[in-house]
Design a protein around this motif. Structure first.
Motif, PDB file in Angstrom:
ATOM      1  N   SER A  28      -2.684  -4.659  -1.200  1.00 58.19           N
ATOM      2  CA  SER A  28      -2.918  -3.216  -1.330  1.00 58.19           C
ATOM      3  C   SER A  28      -1.881  -2.582  -2.273  1.00 58.19           C
ATOM      4  CB  SER A  28      -2.921  -2.531   0.037  1.00 58.19           C
ATOM      5  OG  SER A  28      -1.676  -2.634   0.659  1.00 58.19           O
ATOM      6  N   ASP A  29      -0.665  -3.114  -2.299  1.00 56.35           N
ATOM      7  CA  ASP A  29       0.331  -2.639  -3.270  1.00 56.35           C
ATOM      8  C   ASP A  29      -0.100  -2.997  -4.685  1.00 56.35           C
ATOM      9  OD1 ASP A  29       1.862  -1.612  -1.231  1.00 56.35           O
ATOM     10  OD2 ASP A  29       3.400  -3.173  -1.318  1.00 56.35           O
ATOM     11  N   MET A  30      -0.655  -4.211  -4.860  1.00 55.29           N
ATOM     12  CA  MET A  30      -1.119  -4.625  -6.179  1.00 55.29           C
ATOM     13  C   MET A  30      -2.263  -3.713  -6.635  1.00 55.29           C
ATOM     14  SD  MET A  30      -2.394  -8.294  -7.763  1.00 55.29           S
ATOM     15  CE  MET A  30      -2.741  -8.905  -6.195  1.00 55.29           C
ATOM     16  N   LEU A  31      -3.144  -3.362  -5.720  1.00 59.96           N
ATOM     17  CA  LEU A  31      -4.226  -2.441  -6.076  1.00 59.96           C
ATOM     18  C   LEU A  31      -3.681  -1.057  -6.438  1.00 59.96           C
ATOM     19  CD1 LEU A  31      -6.913  -3.454  -3.435  1.00 59.96           C
ATOM     20  CD2 LEU A  31      -6.934  -3.923  -5.893  1.00 59.96           C
ATOM     21  N   LYS A  52       4.905   2.538   6.313  1.00 59.31           N
ATOM     22  CA  LYS A  52       4.514   3.206   7.556  1.00 59.31           C
ATOM     23  C   LYS A  52       4.554   4.733   7.447  1.00 59.31           C
ATOM     24  CE  LYS A  52       5.849  -0.638  10.526  1.00 59.31           C
ATOM     25  NZ  LYS A  52       5.893  -1.601   9.492  1.00 59.31           N
ATOM     26  N   VAL A  53       5.104   5.243   6.350  1.00 60.92           N
ATOM     27  CA  VAL A  53       5.174   6.689   6.131  1.00 60.92           C
ATOM     28  C   VAL A  53       3.877   7.123   5.440  1.00 60.92           C
ATOM     29  CG1 VAL A  53       6.428   8.565   5.001  1.00 60.92           C
ATOM     30  CG2 VAL A  53       7.680   6.593   5.908  1.00 60.92           C
ATOM     31  N   MET A  54       3.200   8.100   6.018  1.00 57.63           N
ATOM     32  CA  MET A  54       1.924   8.558   5.474  1.00 57.63           C
ATOM     33  C   MET A  54       2.093   9.927   4.807  1.00 57.63           C
ATOM     34  SD  MET A  54      -0.018   6.040   6.266  1.00 57.63           S
ATOM     35  CE  MET A  54      -1.711   6.535   6.130  1.00 57.63           C
ATOM     36  N   VAL A  55       1.472  10.094   3.642  1.00 58.55           N
ATOM     37  CA  VAL A  55       1.459  11.368   2.928  1.00 58.55           C
ATOM     38  C   VAL A  55      -0.006  11.673   2.624  1.00 58.55           C
ATOM     39  CG1 VAL A  55       2.199  12.622   0.875  1.00 58.55           C
ATOM     40  CG2 VAL A  55       3.712  10.903   1.903  1.00 58.55           C
ATOM     41  N   VAL A  56      -0.545  12.687   3.275  1.00 56.81           N
ATOM     42  CA  VAL A  56      -1.948  13.074   3.113  1.00 56.81           C
ATOM     43  C   VAL A  56      -2.859  11.837   3.180  1.00 56.81           C
ATOM     44  CG1 VAL A  56      -3.558  14.495   1.777  1.00 56.81           C
ATOM     45  CG2 VAL A  56      -1.124  14.912   1.577  1.00 56.81           C
ATOM     46  N   ARG A 108      -0.372   5.874   2.226  1.00 59.92           N
ATOM     47  CA  ARG A 108       0.950   5.325   2.508  1.00 59.92           C
ATOM     48  C   ARG A 108       1.890   5.737   1.383  1.00 59.92           C
ATOM     49  NH1 ARG A 108      -0.114  -0.915   3.546  1.00 59.92           N
ATOM     50  NH2 ARG A 108       1.624  -0.933   2.113  1.00 59.92           N
ATOM     51  N   LEU A 109       3.088   6.147   1.740  1.00 54.93           N
ATOM     52  CA  LEU A 109       4.070   6.583   0.750  1.00 54.93           C
ATOM     53  C   LEU A 109       4.335   5.502  -0.286  1.00 54.93           C
ATOM     54  CD1 LEU A 109       6.097   8.633  -0.318  1.00 54.93           C
ATOM     55  CD2 LEU A 109       7.758   7.742   1.313  1.00 54.93           C
ATOM     56  N   ASP A 110       4.424   4.247   0.145  1.00 57.92           N
ATOM     57  CA  ASP A 110       4.713   3.196  -0.836  1.00 57.92           C
ATOM     58  C   ASP A 110       3.576   3.049  -1.845  1.00 57.92           C
ATOM     59  OD1 ASP A 110       3.051   1.892   1.096  1.00 57.92           O
ATOM     60  OD2 ASP A 110       3.826  -0.055   0.441  1.00 57.92           O
ATOM     61  N   HIS A 111       2.331   3.323  -1.457  1.00 58.56           N
ATOM     62  CA  HIS A 111       1.231   3.272  -2.427  1.00 58.56           C
ATOM     63  C   HIS A 111       1.366   4.382  -3.464  1.00 58.56           C
ATOM     64  CE1 HIS A 111      -1.575   0.905   0.473  1.00 58.56           C
ATOM     65  NE2 HIS A 111      -0.687   0.128  -0.133  1.00 58.56           N
ATOM     66  N   LEU A 112       1.756   5.556  -3.022  1.00 61.05           N
ATOM     67  CA  LEU A 112       1.965   6.654  -3.970  1.00 61.05           C
ATOM     68  C   LEU A 112       3.102   6.340  -4.942  1.00 61.05           C
ATOM     69  CD1 LEU A 112       1.493   9.716  -1.580  1.00 61.05           C
ATOM     70  CD2 LEU A 112      -0.137   8.779  -3.227  1.00 61.05           C
ATOM     71  N   ILE A 113       4.132   5.674  -4.442  1.00 63.32           N
ATOM     72  CA  ILE A 113       5.249   5.272  -5.305  1.00 63.32           C
ATOM     73  C   ILE A 113       4.766   4.239  -6.325  1.00 63.32           C
ATOM     74  CG2 ILE A 113       7.482   4.073  -5.344  1.00 63.32           C
ATOM     75  CD1 ILE A 113       8.042   5.448  -2.602  1.00 63.32           C
ATOM     76  N   HIS A 114       3.954   3.276  -5.877  1.00 62.45           N
ATOM     77  CA  HIS A 114       3.410   2.276  -6.803  1.00 62.45           C
ATOM     78  C   HIS A 114       2.552   2.941  -7.880  1.00 62.45           C
ATOM     79  CE1 HIS A 114       4.370  -1.694  -4.972  1.00 62.45           C
ATOM     80  NE2 HIS A 114       4.536  -0.955  -3.884  1.00 62.45           N
ATOM     81  N   ILE A 115       1.681   3.850  -7.473  1.00 60.61           N
ATOM     82  CA  ILE A 115       0.820   4.543  -8.442  1.00 60.61           C
ATOM     83  C   ILE A 115       1.670   5.297  -9.458  1.00 60.61           C
ATOM     84  CG2 ILE A 115      -0.850   6.430  -8.694  1.00 60.61           C
ATOM     85  CD1 ILE A 115      -2.054   5.462  -5.971  1.00 60.61           C
TER      86      ILE A 115
END
Length: 145
Positions: free
Chosen positions: A113-116, A51-55, A58-65
């Motif tokens: 979306s996390d897997m992507l 739920k935390v957005m960075v630019v 989602r923050l968790d997507h940036l962490i996954h990347i």
């Protein structure tokens, strides 16, 4: 964020190690990823990173990347004599399976979306290593097996 100069120094340090040490770095990294995938973050009060957005991301997507960015390069450094496409497929499978593991943990959830994001991070690492080799920065074929 780490300065590119220090990232280059870290990569060159890892590459200059013998094959056994490079493999230990890979295994430690994989163990860390699996630990983080399986860890119940709610126990320590960390929830809702999705739920935390960075630019607009989602923050968790940036962490996954970020977490999966180094999977392919570390595999390539640890096993320089293995076919690059086999390493690519192994990194691809790892990035998919780690998210799939969460489906079987009652305190975690599977999210496509996390897997992507895992796949995007892995592909970015693969592409950066490809560019580094093409530019002559270093050569995987010259690493000691």
């Amino acid at each position: 964020m780490m300065h590119p100069k220090y990232i280059k120094k870290l990569v060159l340090f890892i590459v200059q190690q013998n094959a056994a040490t490079r493999r230990r770095v890979l295994y430690a990294y994989i163990a860390t990823i699996i630990f983080l995938v399986a860890f119940p973050f709610k126990v320590i009060g960390i929830e809702d990173l999705d739920k935390v957005m960075v630019v607009r991301f989602r923050l968790d997507h940036l962490i996954h990347i970020a977490a999966f960015f180094t999977v392919y390069p570390l595999l390539a450094f640890a096993f320089p004599s293995v076919n690059k496409w086999q390493l690519f497929l192994l990194a691809l499978a790892f990035s998919i399976l780690t998210e799939g593991l969460q489906h079987f943990l009652p305190y975690r959830s599977f999210n496509t979306s996390d897997m992507l994001a895992n796949l995007l991070g892995m592909l970015a690492g693969w592409f950066l290593l490809f560019l580094a080799e093409k530019s002559g920065w270093f050569s995987l074929s010259k690493l000691k097996a």
